[in-house]
Structure formats: structure tokens, C-alpha cells
Design a protein around this motif. Structure first.
Motif, mmCIF file in Angstrom:
data_model
loop_
_atom_site.group_PDB
_atom_site.id
_atom_site.type_symbol
_atom_site.label_atom_id
_atom_site.label_comp_id
_atom_site.label_asym_id
_atom_site.label_seq_id
_atom_site.Cartn_x
_atom_site.Cartn_y
_atom_site.Cartn_z
ATOM 1 N N LEU A 186 0.132 -0.028 -18.445
ATOM 2 C CA LEU A 186 -0.116 0.079 -17.016
ATOM 3 C C LEU A 186 -0.350 1.535 -16.638
ATOM 4 N N HIS A 187 -1.211 1.766 -15.659
ATOM 5 C CA HIS A 187 -1.503 3.120 -15.212
ATOM 6 C C HIS A 187 -0.550 3.522 -14.084
ATOM 7 N N ARG A 188 -0.215 4.792 -14.031
ATOM 8 C CA ARG A 188 0.633 5.301 -12.955
ATOM 9 C C ARG A 188 -0.268 5.775 -11.816
ATOM 10 N N GLY A 189 -0.869 4.811 -11.133
ATOM 11 C CA GLY A 189 -1.845 5.133 -10.102
ATOM 12 C C GLY A 189 -1.327 5.061 -8.681
ATOM 13 N N LEU A 190 -0.037 4.810 -8.490
ATOM 14 C CA LEU A 190 0.517 4.690 -7.151
ATOM 15 C C LEU A 190 1.184 5.990 -6.721
ATOM 16 N N ARG A 191 0.813 6.475 -5.541
ATOM 17 C CA ARG A 191 1.365 7.708 -4.998
ATOM 18 C C ARG A 191 2.519 7.396 -4.032
ATOM 19 N N ARG A 192 3.138 8.459 -3.517
ATOM 20 C CA ARG A 192 4.291 8.283 -2.639
ATOM 21 C C ARG A 192 3.926 7.474 -1.398
ATOM 22 N N ARG A 193 2.770 7.770 -0.789
ATOM 23 C CA ARG A 193 2.372 7.035 0.410
ATOM 24 C C ARG A 193 2.134 5.562 0.102
ATOM 25 N N HIS A 194 1.611 5.286 -1.115
ATOM 26 C CA HIS A 194 1.430 3.891 -1.514
ATOM 27 C C HIS A 194 2.778 3.187 -1.611
ATOM 28 N N MET A 195 3.743 3.847 -2.255
ATOM 29 C CA MET A 195 5.042 3.235 -2.485
ATOM 30 C C MET A 195 5.731 2.881 -1.166
ATOM 31 N N THR A 196 5.675 3.813 -0.212
ATOM 32 C CA THR A 196 6.315 3.562 1.072
ATOM 33 C C THR A 196 5.675 2.385 1.779
ATOM 34 N N MET A 197 4.338 2.365 1.824
ATOM 35 C CA MET A 197 3.641 1.301 2.533
ATOM 36 C C MET A 197 3.690 -0.033 1.785
ATOM 37 N N ILE A 198 3.796 0.006 0.467
ATOM 38 C CA ILE A 198 3.950 -1.240 -0.293
ATOM 39 C C ILE A 198 5.261 -1.920 0.097
ATOM 40 N N GLY A 199 6.322 -1.132 0.210
ATOM 41 C CA GLY A 199 7.597 -1.690 0.613
ATOM 42 C C GLY A 199 7.562 -2.250 2.022
ATOM 43 N N LEU A 200 6.932 -1.520 2.943
ATOM 44 C CA LEU A 200 6.815 -1.993 4.315
ATOM 45 C C LEU A 200 5.906 -3.210 4.398
ATOM 46 N N GLY A 201 4.786 -3.151 3.668
ATOM 47 C CA GLY A 201 3.809 -4.239 3.719
ATOM 48 C C GLY A 201 4.362 -5.537 3.207
ATOM 49 N N ARG B 250 12.205 8.995 -9.012
ATOM 50 C CA ARG B 250 12.246 9.695 -7.735
ATOM 51 C C ARG B 250 11.603 8.875 -6.625
ATOM 52 N N GLU B 251 10.450 8.269 -6.909
ATOM 53 C CA GLU B 251 9.738 7.529 -5.879
ATOM 54 C C GLU B 251 10.491 6.281 -5.434
ATOM 55 N N VAL B 252 11.097 5.574 -6.372
ATOM 56 C CA VAL B 252 11.820 4.368 -5.974
ATOM 57 C C VAL B 252 13.068 4.732 -5.174
ATOM 58 N N ALA B 253 13.685 5.869 -5.515
ATOM 59 C CA ALA B 253 14.854 6.314 -4.754
ATOM 60 C C ALA B 253 14.467 6.597 -3.306
ATOM 61 N N ARG B 254 13.356 7.300 -3.125
ATOM 62 C CA ARG B 254 12.896 7.613 -1.772
ATOM 63 C C ARG B 254 12.459 6.360 -1.027
ATOM 64 N N ALA B 255 11.648 5.543 -1.703
ATOM 65 C CA ALA B 255 11.044 4.392 -1.037
ATOM 66 C C ALA B 255 12.071 3.360 -0.607
ATOM 67 N N THR B 256 13.047 3.063 -1.472
ATOM 68 C CA THR B 256 14.018 2.030 -1.110
ATOM 69 C C THR B 256 14.868 2.450 0.080
ATOM 70 N N VAL B 257 15.219 3.735 0.153
ATOM 71 C CA VAL B 257 16.028 4.209 1.273
ATOM 72 C C VAL B 257 15.215 4.213 2.558
ATOM 73 N N ARG B 258 13.984 4.756 2.495
ATOM 74 C CA ARG B 258 13.160 4.850 3.704
ATOM 75 C C ARG B 258 12.721 3.487 4.213
ATOM 76 N N VAL B 259 12.328 2.631 3.301
ATOM 77 C CA VAL B 259 11.794 1.334 3.699
ATOM 78 C C VAL B 259 12.835 0.503 4.431
ATOM 79 N N VAL B 260 14.044 0.431 3.900
ATOM 80 C CA VAL B 260 15.034 -0.466 4.500
ATOM 81 C C VAL B 260 15.404 -0.040 5.915
#
Length: 462
Positions: free
Chosen positions: A8-23, A229-239
């Protein structure tokens, strides 16, 4: 993955991760199904969404702890396997895949109904496969295309909710034309909890189901630039954002519109009623467009989540090995197609039989399964935390172990409340059959399936 296979490619950026969780969360569950919750609980629906939000925040924190330590496309299925054994990983993985393919089919139909309102004469049973095919192709191109698609779809949804929160607040405090009504609507039509607090508990299950979807951010972690790092940020911000959006929006709806005038039929949006009360012209048409965007976002996320979970199952020998293959573009094409095809099969079966009955049963069983999956997440976190060195964890569950046990108790109580509610016998039986068939399939797989090395991880699992 075996040597020589494309990863798998690491093609997801921080903004993607945040919006994926929200979406994955802000969809028809907020824009449409919130009406049914308000109809059940009255203005006290705000309490149901607040309590459900706290439970989901805590579950996401538990999941975030595990995902930051072990980012993998298998997410909570892999963690269940690490914590409880292969049977648990098999059961959780296939249960989640069932949930996602039901969502894929349902959202395709919901989207087609909205499109048919915009394009008169377009049959729903032609529009639904067309939408499913379009987003399947988008997922097949690359993970970056998925990320960009989800980013913009989610951005539109978030913009609408933020705008509604701002205008609704101005209306309540008198800074909007014909506003200044205050909070009298909350208690002026039979009280704050007109059907009693038992109704709030009943509504809680629907609320938790509405929140389900934030977990996809932990599945996507394996394809982000900096997984831990990204999952740590995204899970906290998204919830926290999701809790604000849901509780804030529902509070404004019942404060602006009397609860017994909020649409609860599952067809019309409570947001349209509230926006109409604010005097915004074309509220119904505006919400139709927004709900269509929400539906497409959930459909997009469902195709992604189903494919990565199926790929992870295949890597572990719990699904045909061909489903683990990744194209040079970095996407598991066969796993994506499998989810799309499963959605088409459900569409065909519903179209030939009774669509309302078929989807009603499938959605109710998948909704009850969300509680089962949350239970497995909680148990996995308790087990893996006991085996881990806390000093190595970059994300930690708050108040462990007491808060972890409290979450487990709350989920168990919610599951018991649903199972003993009147009229849900067929759904409980359906979920029991799904779980029993899945475990029977695991027994066959364990006896006859190909041998796969045990899960390799930094934890010493007994």
C-alpha cells in the motif's frame, strides 16, 4: 505481505486523515436519522447525543492507543486477534465487512433517490448502481484520489454544519431576523423529556450507530505519511469535533423547532425544518444537496474501509489470498471490487424482493453489530495494555484501567438494553445467526484453510 508483492502507498496527508474521520461519521445519521431520535426522546435527544458522544470519544481513545502503537489496515480486527486470538480477529473483521457492504448498498440507494429528485425520470435502481460504480472506479485509481474525494466531500458537509451552528446561535440570541426566541422551545411542548428518560436510553443505541464511522481513520493510518503521529492527532481531533457538531446541531434544532414538529419519517431532514424556520429560502433543496454529498462521502468511505479490512483478512489467511494483492498504483483492486460487487448483490436482492424490508433488517442487524464491535475494541485495549510497556505508548487511554472498565460496562448495558427491548427479537436473532455462522466459518477455515504464520507484533501475546 510476502516479498515481491506491491505494498500500500502512503498517500494520505494530515488533512486527508482529519476529513476521513469526519466524513465517516457526518452523514445521513446526522442530517436525517436525528429526526427519529428527536421523535423518540424529545428535546432530551441532546442528552442522548452527549452521552453517546462521550462513549464514542472514549472508545476512539482506546482505539487510538492501539492504532498509534500498531498502525495497520486491519485496525481493530488485528487488535482483537492480538488480544484474544485468531477467532476474534476473524469474527471482528468479517462482521465489519458485513457492516460496510450493507452501508455501501444502502447509501447507493439513498443517493439515487436524491438524484432522482434532481433528475426526474431517473430510476432509483439505475442510479444506485451508477453511483456505486463511479465511486468504485475512484477508489481503484489510487489512495490519493480516495483521500482527495473524501476531503472535499467532507469539507462541504463540515462547512454546512458550521454555518448552521453560527446562524442558529445568532437566531437564538436575537441577532438574526425574527430571532431571540431563547430556550423556551426546549420545555414548552410536554417538557424536556416528554416520553421519559427510558426513551432516552432507547434512543442511545441509534445515536451510537450514527457515530459509528470515525474508526475508519485508524484503518487509513497504515496509508498515511506518519502513521503513529497522524492517527494520534486525528483520533483526538475528530472525536471532539464530531461531539460538537452532533450535540450542537441537535441542540439548535430542538431549540428552534418544537420537537413534535421535527420530521421523524427518515425521509425529510430536521435540518431543513430548522433552516426553514430561520427564513432561509430553498431550505429543502439546499438540504437535499447536502444530504447527497453526505451519502456519497459515506459510500466512498465504505468502499475504502471494506477493501482494507478484506485485504487484511486475506493477508492473515482468513479470506482468499488473491484479495491481498495490491496493484502498482497502491490499491487492493480485487478487495475493492469485492465490496462493490457485494453491494450490487444486495441491491439486486432488495430490488427483486422487498427493498424496505430487506434494508430495514440489514440496517438493524448491522446497527446492533456496532455495539458488538465496540465491545471487542474495549476488551482488546484492556488486554493489550496489560501486555504493553506503558512507557512506549505515544497515545494512552485516559484513566486506565478504571475508565476502560467503565466503557465496557456501559457498552454491555446498552447491548443488554437493546436485546431486551420489545420488538427487536428478529434483529437479535439475526445478529446471533451472523455471529454463529461467522464462527462456524472460522472453525472450517482453521481446519481446512491454508496455514499462515501467527501475527507478528512487538507485543508478547500469550
Amino acid at each position: 505481505m510476502a516479498q515481491g508483492e506491491t505494498a500500500l502507498h502512503r498517500g494520505l496527508r494530515r488533512r486527508h486523515m482529519t476529513m476521513i474521520g469526519l466524513g465517516g461519521v457526518i452523514g445521513a445519521g446526522l442530517f436525517v436519522s436525528s429526526g427519529a431520535v428527536i421523535g423518540t426522546a424529545g428535546p432530551a435527544a441532546v442528552v442522548a447525543y452527549a452521552v453517546g458522544g462521550v462513549i464514542v470519544i472514549l472508545v476512539m481513545r482506546m482505539l487510538g492507543e492501539m492504532a498509534a502503537a500498531h498502525p495497520t489496515s486491519g485496525s481493530f480486527s488485528r487488535y482483537a486477534e492480538l488480544a484474544l486470538g485468531r477467532w476474534a480477529g476473524f469474527l471482528v473483521g468479517w462482521s465489519y465487512w458485513y457492516f460496510t457492504v450493507v452501508a455501501i448498498a444502502f447509501e447507493s440507494v439513498a443517493g439515487a433517490k436524491l438524484v432522482s429528485g434532481i433528475v426526474p425520470g431517473l430510476p432509483v435502481w439505475l442510479g444506485a448502481p451508477a453511483l456505486l460504480l463511479t465511486l468504485t472506479v475512484a477508489n481503484l485509481i489510487s489512495v490519493k484520489v480516495f483521500g482527495e474525494t473524501e476531503f472535499w466531500l467532507s469539507s462541504l458537509k463540515v462547512a454546512l454544519v458550521v454555518g448552521f451552528l453560527a446562524v442558529g446561535t445568532l437566531y437564538l440570541v436575537g441577532l438574526w431576523p425574527h430571532g431571540g426566541t431563547g430556550l423556551s422551545t426546549l420545555t414548552g411542548h410536554g417538557g424536556f423529556a416528554p416520553h421519559g428518560w427510558t426513551a432516552v436510553l432507547t434512543a442511545l443505541v441509534t445515536v451510537i450507530f450514527s457515530y459509528f464511522g470515525a474508526e475508519i481513520v485508524t484503518i487509513a493510518a497504515a496509508e498515511s505519511a506518519e502513521p503513529a503521529r497522524e492517527v494520534a492527532r486525528a483520533t483526538v481531533r475528530v472525536v471532539w469535533r464530531v461531539l460538537l457538531f452532533y450535540v450542537g446541531s441537535v441542540f439548535l434544532i430542538v431549540a428552534i423547532v418544537p420537537w413534535n414538529e421535527v420530521p421523524a419519517n427518515g425521509e425529510d431532514s430536521p435540518f431543513a425544518a430548522a433552516i426553514g424556520a430561520l427564513g432561509v429560502p430553498g431550505a429543502k433543496g439546499l438540504m437535499s444537496g447536502v444530504v447527497l454529498v453526505a451519502v456519497l462521502s459515506i459510500l466512498n468511505a465504505g468502499l475504502y474501509g471494506s477493501s482494507r479490512m478484506l485485504m487484511s483478512l486475506a493477508e492473515r489467511g482468513d479470506a482468499p489470498s488473491a484479495l491481498a494483492r495490491v496493484r502498482s498504483s497502491g490499491v487492493p483492486a480485487l478487495a475493492i471490487l469485492a465490496g462493490g460487487c457485494a453491494g450490487l448483490v444486495i441491491l439486486a436482492a432488495a430490488g427483486l424482493l422487498d427493498p424496505e424490508a430487506i434494508f430495514g433488517f440489514l440496517l438493524n442487524t448491522s446497527g446492533l453489530l456496532t455495539l458488538v464491535l465496540y465491545l471487542f475494541i474495549a476488551v482488546s485495549q484492556l488486554r493489550l495494555r496489560a501486555l504493553a510497556d506503558p512507557a512506549t505508548l505515544t497515545v494512552r487511554m485516559w484513566g486506565h484501567p478504571w475508565l476502560s472498565w467503565a466503557v465496557l460496562a456501559l457498552l454491555g448495558a446498552a447491548l443488554l438494553a437493546v436485546a431486551t427491548s420489545p420488538g427487536v427479537g428478529p434483529v437479535v436473532l439475526g445478529v446471533a445467526v451472523i455471529l454463529a455462522v461467522t464462527l462456524a466459518a472460522y472453525a472450517v477455515r482453521a481446519r481446512l484453510g491454508r496455514t499462515v504464520p501467527p501475527v507478528v507484533d512487538s507485543l508478547e501475546v500469550s
